[in-house]
Design a protein around this motif. Structure first.
Motif, PDB file in Angstrom:
ATOM      1  N   VAL A  18      45.809  44.158  42.659  1.00  0.00           N
ATOM      2  CA  VAL A  18      44.874  43.522  41.727  1.00  0.00           C
ATOM      3  C   VAL A  18      43.436  43.722  42.193  1.00  0.00           C
ATOM      4  CG1 VAL A  18      44.106  41.287  40.822  1.00  0.00           C
ATOM      5  CG2 VAL A  18      46.538  41.846  40.859  1.00  0.00           C
ATOM      6  N   VAL A  19      43.174  43.566  43.493  1.00  0.00           N
ATOM      7  CA  VAL A  19      41.828  43.768  44.021  1.00  0.00           C
ATOM      8  C   VAL A  19      41.382  45.204  43.792  1.00  0.00           C
ATOM      9  CG1 VAL A  19      40.493  43.850  46.163  1.00  0.00           C
ATOM     10  CG2 VAL A  19      41.929  41.879  45.677  1.00  0.00           C
ATOM     11  N   LEU A  23      42.394  47.226  41.445  1.00  0.00           N
ATOM     12  CA  LEU A  23      42.157  47.422  40.014  1.00  0.00           C
ATOM     13  C   LEU A  23      40.841  46.788  39.569  1.00  0.00           C
ATOM     14  CD1 LEU A  23      45.722  46.847  38.527  1.00  0.00           C
ATOM     15  CD2 LEU A  23      44.455  49.002  38.663  1.00  0.00           C
ATOM     16  N   VAL A  24      40.512  45.637  40.116  1.00  0.00           N
ATOM     17  CA  VAL A  24      39.297  44.934  39.702  1.00  0.00           C
ATOM     18  C   VAL A  24      38.042  45.614  40.262  1.00  0.00           C
ATOM     19  CG1 VAL A  24      38.009  42.773  39.949  1.00  0.00           C
ATOM     20  CG2 VAL A  24      40.435  42.709  39.368  1.00  0.00           C
ATOM     21  N   PHE A  25      38.055  45.930  41.549  1.00  0.00           N
ATOM     22  CA  PHE A  25      36.852  46.448  42.194  1.00  0.00           C
ATOM     23  C   PHE A  25      36.800  47.966  42.260  1.00  0.00           C
ATOM     24  CE2 PHE A  25      37.209  42.179  44.029  1.00  0.00           C
ATOM     25  CZ  PHE A  25      35.977  41.682  43.645  1.00  0.00           C
ATOM     26  N   GLY A  26      37.913  48.629  42.283  1.00  0.00           N
ATOM     27  CA  GLY A  26      37.935  50.075  42.413  1.00  0.00           C
ATOM     28  C   GLY A  26      37.801  50.498  43.866  1.00  0.00           C
ATOM     29  N   LYS A  29      33.957  50.965  45.412  1.00  0.00           N
ATOM     30  CA  LYS A  29      33.242  49.725  45.744  1.00  0.00           C
ATOM     31  C   LYS A  29      33.807  49.090  47.009  1.00  0.00           C
ATOM     32  CE  LYS A  29      31.551  48.303  41.238  1.00  0.00           C
ATOM     33  NZ  LYS A  29      31.551  47.260  40.228  1.00  0.00           N
TER      34      LYS A  29
END
Length: 57
Positions: free
Chosen positions: A15-16, A18-21, A24
């Protein structure tokens, strides 16, 4: 209840990502590493300064 298994941590990591890429997260890791290195250098500098200011016995 309340314990996290390996599967939970893998889902959180996914999930992290996917959210931040990835880019980043890599940049954040590099910034964190530079901050830790700077902190260590600063602490070493203070130790040297303290040793230089102490009178010899």
């Amino acid at each position: 209840m309340g314990e996290f298994s390996l599967a939970h941590w893998l889902i959180v990591l996914l999930v992290v990502l996917l959210v931040f890429g990835g880019s980043k997260l890599r940049t954040a890791g590099e910034d964190l590493g530079a901050a830790v290195r700077g902190f260590k250098r600063g602490m070493r500098g203070e130790e040297v300064a303290r040793r230089n200011n102490e009178p010899e016995a």
